[in-house]
Design a protein around this motif. Structure first.
Motif, PDB file in Angstrom:
ATOM      1  N   GLN A 217       0.818  -1.215   0.000  1.00 43.11           N
ATOM      2  CA  GLN A 217       0.000   0.000   0.000  1.00 43.11           C
ATOM      3  C   GLN A 217       0.850   1.263   0.000  1.00 43.11           C
ATOM      4  OE1 GLN A 217       0.499  -2.009   2.539  1.00 43.11           O
ATOM      5  NE2 GLN A 217       0.641  -0.936   4.483  1.00 43.11           N
ATOM      6  N   ILE A 218       2.129   1.128   0.359  1.00 44.11           N
ATOM      7  CA  ILE A 218       2.963   2.338   0.466  1.00 44.11           C
ATOM      8  C   ILE A 218       3.215   2.969  -0.917  1.00 44.11           C
ATOM      9  CG2 ILE A 218       5.129   3.301   1.323  1.00 44.11           C
ATOM     10  CD1 ILE A 218       5.117   1.094   3.485  1.00 44.11           C
ATOM     11  N   PRO A 219       3.771   2.220  -1.880  1.00 44.21           N
ATOM     12  CA  PRO A 219       3.885   2.842  -3.213  1.00 44.21           C
ATOM     13  C   PRO A 219       2.526   3.175  -3.847  1.00 44.21           C
ATOM     14  CG  PRO A 219       4.725   0.582  -3.245  1.00 44.21           C
ATOM     15  CD  PRO A 219       4.470   0.935  -1.823  1.00 44.21           C
ATOM     16  N   HIS A 220       1.489   2.398  -3.525  1.00 47.27           N
ATOM     17  CA  HIS A 220       0.168   2.732  -4.075  1.00 47.27           C
ATOM     18  C   HIS A 220      -0.261   4.127  -3.606  1.00 47.27           C
ATOM     19  CE1 HIS A 220      -0.870  -1.851  -4.307  1.00 47.27           C
ATOM     20  NE2 HIS A 220       0.031  -1.475  -5.202  1.00 47.27           N
ATOM     21  N   ALA A 221      -0.001   4.418  -2.329  1.00 46.66           N
ATOM     22  CA  ALA A 221      -0.369   5.734  -1.793  1.00 46.66           C
ATOM     23  C   ALA A 221       0.399   6.834  -2.518  1.00 46.66           C
ATOM     24  CB  ALA A 221      -0.078   5.787  -0.295  1.00 46.66           C
ATOM     25  N   VAL A 222       1.661   6.565  -2.826  1.00 45.05           N
ATOM     26  CA  VAL A 222       2.459   7.573  -3.528  1.00 45.05           C
ATOM     27  C   VAL A 222       1.874   7.807  -4.931  1.00 45.05           C
ATOM     28  CG1 VAL A 222       4.763   8.204  -4.343  1.00 45.05           C
ATOM     29  CG2 VAL A 222       4.517   6.897  -2.224  1.00 45.05           C
TER      30      VAL A 222
ATOM     31  N   PHE B  87       8.203   1.893  -9.016  1.00 45.96           N
ATOM     32  CA  PHE B  87       7.383   2.588 -10.022  1.00 45.96           C
ATOM     33  C   PHE B  87       6.178   1.768 -10.457  1.00 45.96           C
ATOM     34  CE2 PHE B  87      10.977   1.224 -12.917  1.00 45.96           C
ATOM     35  CZ  PHE B  87      10.264   0.460 -13.826  1.00 45.96           C
ATOM     36  N   THR B  88       6.264   0.455 -10.342  1.00 44.00           N
ATOM     37  CA  THR B  88       5.088  -0.353 -10.677  1.00 44.00           C
ATOM     38  C   THR B  88       4.008  -0.152  -9.621  1.00 44.00           C
ATOM     39  OG1 THR B  88       6.560  -1.933 -11.702  1.00 44.00           O
ATOM     40  CG2 THR B  88       4.332  -2.683 -11.298  1.00 44.00           C
ATOM     41  N   GLY B  89       4.434  -0.150  -8.350  1.00 45.61           N
ATOM     42  CA  GLY B  89       3.487   0.091  -7.259  1.00 45.61           C
ATOM     43  C   GLY B  89       2.874   1.470  -7.372  1.00 45.61           C
ATOM     44  N   ILE B  90       3.685   2.444  -7.717  1.00 45.07           N
ATOM     45  CA  ILE B  90       3.190   3.815  -7.845  1.00 45.07           C
ATOM     46  C   ILE B  90       2.220   3.913  -9.028  1.00 45.07           C
ATOM     47  CG2 ILE B  90       4.022   6.090  -8.619  1.00 45.07           C
ATOM     48  CD1 ILE B  90       6.289   5.188  -6.321  1.00 45.07           C
ATOM     49  N   GLY B  91       2.550   3.214 -10.108  1.00 45.68           N
ATOM     50  CA  GLY B  91       1.631   3.174 -11.256  1.00 45.68           C
ATOM     51  C   GLY B  91       0.293   2.570 -10.858  1.00 45.68           C
TER      52      GLY B  91
END
Lengths: 449, 361
Positions: A217-222, B87-91
């Motif tokens: 969830q951390i990169p998703h939040a970003v 960057f995949t998670g951020i995408g």
């Protein structure tokens, strides 16, 4: 990367380095030695025309000074990062403390929610122990982080939870019945019975679905924060995780990307001392989580997680900075997981029972906040017993209702895999329905077709 | 033969279009097809943005994003730090919350560092949230064997991603495929894994005026019969379609009429087209560069056995990469990936023109 790409890439880097290298030397040769300000040191060469500490390197990322001392940075700071708090253990404001004032109504609402969360956790936990639901996680000991952080945010802020933040959803208006429907995976569960108990999510409440995969969830939040920034919305993304989650690569990637992308996101780490059975001493050797923010260029604070007013004030300030300055903020909330990790473990097997008891009795965040509102004359024993009795009755009622409601229909098994179901799923659903109709006696009766 | 390809690849500046000027029809490289598809979809929808390593200033490791930074700016063409999982998670997070990211992997081998976000987050979120969170995202980049780049740049992930519900998996062959499928992928509300091929980027294909139109789009889940035939069906995707077509030419000279199916979509798989073809030709050869076990060919074979078993006149022939990580040395590498002769031989075996493989064992 193909060979040709690699070759081209390295040429570019080489050219870049050369130009900087030349700049550096042309700058340094132009600089005159300032001998008058030069203090002789034991290892200084008296014949050196350029005192080394006057030299700078024009390196990508900014100028740096050279020094003659071979100094390694210490693995730890001399003093641990202090922890911000407003109320002491007796719920008395600390002299000279800096915090956001809350009104009587708001403080009582916060307290009501903290007690509701505590009661819901108790009743649902008991329901699991009675075998009525398969799994549960409590927030015991972390009620202040849940409710006070939620209270400091705006409804437009998007929440990316871990799994111990049901209080945030409660604050946002998800009803006790909705919580119960999810845990019993009945046909009114807004998640159509697809996730384990306590894995809530609600678009309406800007609360993303709980993921079992730690820290994703951390990169998703970003990413969501970047989306809010592109849309120029007056909102930020907020993500929660534990001390264990900070060991995942996703935590590090998330902080780094947020800093680089200047994303309006608040990272809230609930450092509760334990990742299932792993204590923080086996998790990291840094001074907790807060020091990691600075390494990534993220403004950070350490807060007493059992002090609702400190959490409320810190989150509100963090939100203000995140939204108006378009920047990430890291909050490390120090707390203690008073409950077991989940209903799947017995934490007395791996930590001393008296440690748990001490935190439960002496450091309870709900009791501390109650002392403060009582001191202000906003709360009393009668209100307390009324609230607790009424919540208990309501919750017992909700689980009875949730239990009696039918389970999701067969069609819910096939929908939402894709936006529009592909032909193979249509076909499978059709065949399954035909088979069930043809042989009803071999299929369970609790599936409506 | 791969040695020749490698030399060509090194000598040819990869950013310039390689055109067959002698042909009268309009020609377009796969690279230009992908670039124009991205450009048109970014221009049509401000929610679409591109992110990945080297996509901006450097114009993409393979120049697929050439000119896009200049046109759309750094907010929509994002050079990211080197963390695939990041960057995949951020995408994925950006797709959860309203944007339509196109995430470029320098090669799909590197997507392994980010597979958690592709499988656990992107593919499952719509279902797990009961339709509350859809994930309109495209993961794209070169997949499978290139030339001389070893095991960690040569793996074909078609069957990996193809096995996961919630994902759509596309593999273009020609410029028409590249344009039509990439545009379809970007417009699609579900997560799409888009498997390109490095060696095809510089290849030119004829394109019609319809293909060049900005409204052009291909349906996801439909295969294309590249060449009609009546004696044997050959299924292939990506670069192997070209090999299958060349094999079909050879076979024609020997009196065998091969039908070549370009799968285009690995998931959903166009079982109907494959089975209809096998019911006509009664013979099947599957071709892929990936590993044989649990591969795309295995799935096609199972589908034909389930639906058209009675129509088969010969055992299904499966041509795949060797069951070893890709060796680097050119002589061994050539042996590790399917060659045109392998396809020809398999088709002949299926048509009983040579001794069946089992008899030689």
């Amino acid at each position: 990367m193909s060979m040709n790409t690699m070759i081209r890439k390295s040429t570019t880097i080489l050219t870049y380095f050369k130009s900087n290298y030349n700049n550096f030397f042309s700058t340094s040769t132009r600089r005159k030695p300032n001998l008058t300000n030069h203090h002789p040191r034991r290892f200084n060469s008296t014949t050196s025309p350029n005192p080394i500490h006057d030299q700078v390197i024009d390196f990508p990322g900014g100028n740096l000074k050279f020094i003659p001392q071979m100094t390694f940075l210490s693995e730890s700071q001399q003093h641990r990062v202090p922890c911000y708090r407003v109320l002491d253990d007796n719920g008395e404001p600390i002299f000279g403390t800096d915090f956001v004032q809350v009104s009587e109504d708001f403080a009582v609402k916060m307290y009501n929610n903290m007690v509701a969360l505590q009661t819901m956790d108790t009743i649902f936990y008991e329901a699991q122990r009675q075998g009525r639901i398969s799994f549960y996680v409590t927030t015991n000991g972390e009620e202040a982080i849940n409710i006070a952080s939620a209270a400091a945010l705006s409804m437009n802020d998007v929440i990316f939870p871990q799994y111990r933040e049901q209080g945030v959803l409660l604050w946002r208006g998800f009803t006790l019945q909705e919580f119960a429907n999810q845990c019993f995976s009945n046909k009114f569960d807004n998640g159509k019975g697809r996730q384990m108990p306590a894995h809530y999510g609600s678009n309406k409440h800007n609360y993303m679905n709980v993921a079992s995969t730690v820290a994703t969830q951390i990169p998703h939040a970003v990413g969501a924060a970047y989306s809010l920034k592109m849309d120029k919305k007056d909102a930020c993304a907020v993500t929660y995780f534990g001390d264990g989650g900070s060991s995942e690569g996703d935590f590090h990637a998330g902080l780094n990307f947020a800093a680089v992308m200047e994303a309006p996101v608040i990272f809230i780490c609930r450092n509760n001392g334990w990742a299932i059975s792993t204590p923080t001493s086996d998790q990291f050797r840094s001074d907790g989580i807060v020091v990691k923010g600075q390494a990534y260029g993220v403004r950070s604070i350490r807060v007493d997680g059992n002090d609702a007013l400190a959490i409320y004030s810190a989150v509100q300030a963090a939100r203000q900075m995140a939204v108006s300055e378009e920047r990430p903020i890291l909050i490390e909330a120090l707390t203690y997981r008073v409950g077991h990790h989940s209903t799947s473990d017995d934490s007395t097997k791996y930590r001393p029972a008296n440690e748990i008891e001490w935190w439960r009795l002496s450091r309870d965040p709900v009791a501390r906040f109650r002392k403060w509102i009582e001191r202000n004359g906003w709360w009393n024993d009668m209100a307390e017993s009324e609230l607790r009795n009424s919540l208990r009755q309501q919750l017992l009622q909700t689980i009875q209702v949730a239990e009696s409601v039918e389970k999701p229909p067969l069609a819910d098994m096939f929908s939402d895999v894709y936006d529009v179901p592909p032909s193979n799923l249509h076909e499978q659903e059709k065949r399954l329905k035909e088979t069930v109709k043809k042989h009803p006696h071999v299929y369970p009766t609790n599936i409506s077709i | 033969m791969l040695g020749v390809i490698r030399n060509k690849n090194l000598l040819r500046p990869s950013f310039s279009a390689f055109r067959h000027l002698s042909s009268s029809a309009k020609q377009m490289t796969v690279r230009d097809a992908l670039n124009s598809a991205l450009d048109e979809e970014m221009s049509a929808d401000p929610k679409v943005f591109l992110m990945g390593e080297e996509v901006g200033e450097y114009q993409g490791a393979y120049k697929i994003s050439k000119g896009l930074l200049e046109k759309y700016g750094p907010e929509r063409v994002l050079d990211t730090p080197i963390t695939e999982a990041g960057f995949t998670g951020i995408g994925v997070g950006a797709a959860y919350y309203g944007l339509k990211p196109v995430v470029e992997f320098m090669t799909f081998n590197f997507s392994m560092q980010a597979i958690d976000h592709i499988i656990n987050s992107a593919a499952k979120s719509n279902y797990m949230s009961a339709g509350q969170i859809n994930v309109p995202i495209v993961f794209r980049g070169p997949n499978g064997a290139a030339a001389g780049v070893g095991a960690q740049h040569s793996h074909c992930y078609a069957s990996w991603y193809g096995s996961c519900p919630g994902l759509k998996v596309l593999a273009p062959y020609s410029s028409e495929d590249a344009r039509g499928l990439l545009k379809a992928a970007i417009r699609d509300p579900d997560p799409v894994v888009f498997l390109e091929n490095e060696l095809l980027y510089g290849e030119s294909f004829p394109v019609s005026a319809e293909v060049l139109d900005s409204s052009f789009c291909l349906p996801i889940g439909k295969a294309k019969i590249e060449r009609e035939g009546k004696d044997v069906t050959i299924t292939a995707f990506s670069k192997m379609v070209g090999f299958a077509l060349k094999a079909a030419e050879t076979l024609e000279k020997e009196g065998i009429s091969a039908e070549v199916i370009n799968l285009r979509s690995i998931r959903p798989l166009d079982r109907a087209t494959i089975n209809a073809s096998v019911r006509k030709t009664n013979r099947l050869v599957t071709v892929e560069e990936g590993f044989p076990q649990h591969g795309v060919g295995a799935e096609i074979c199972a589908s034909v056995i389930e639906e058209s078993f009675g129509y088969l006149d010969a055992p299904v022939e499966r041509i795949a990469g060797a069951d070893v990580p890709m060796p680097y040395a050119a002589n061994l590498e050539r042996l590790a990936v399917p060659q045109i002769e392998d396809i020809v031989r398999a088709a002949k075996r299926a048509c009983h023109r040579s001794v069946p493989m089992a008899a030689t064992a």
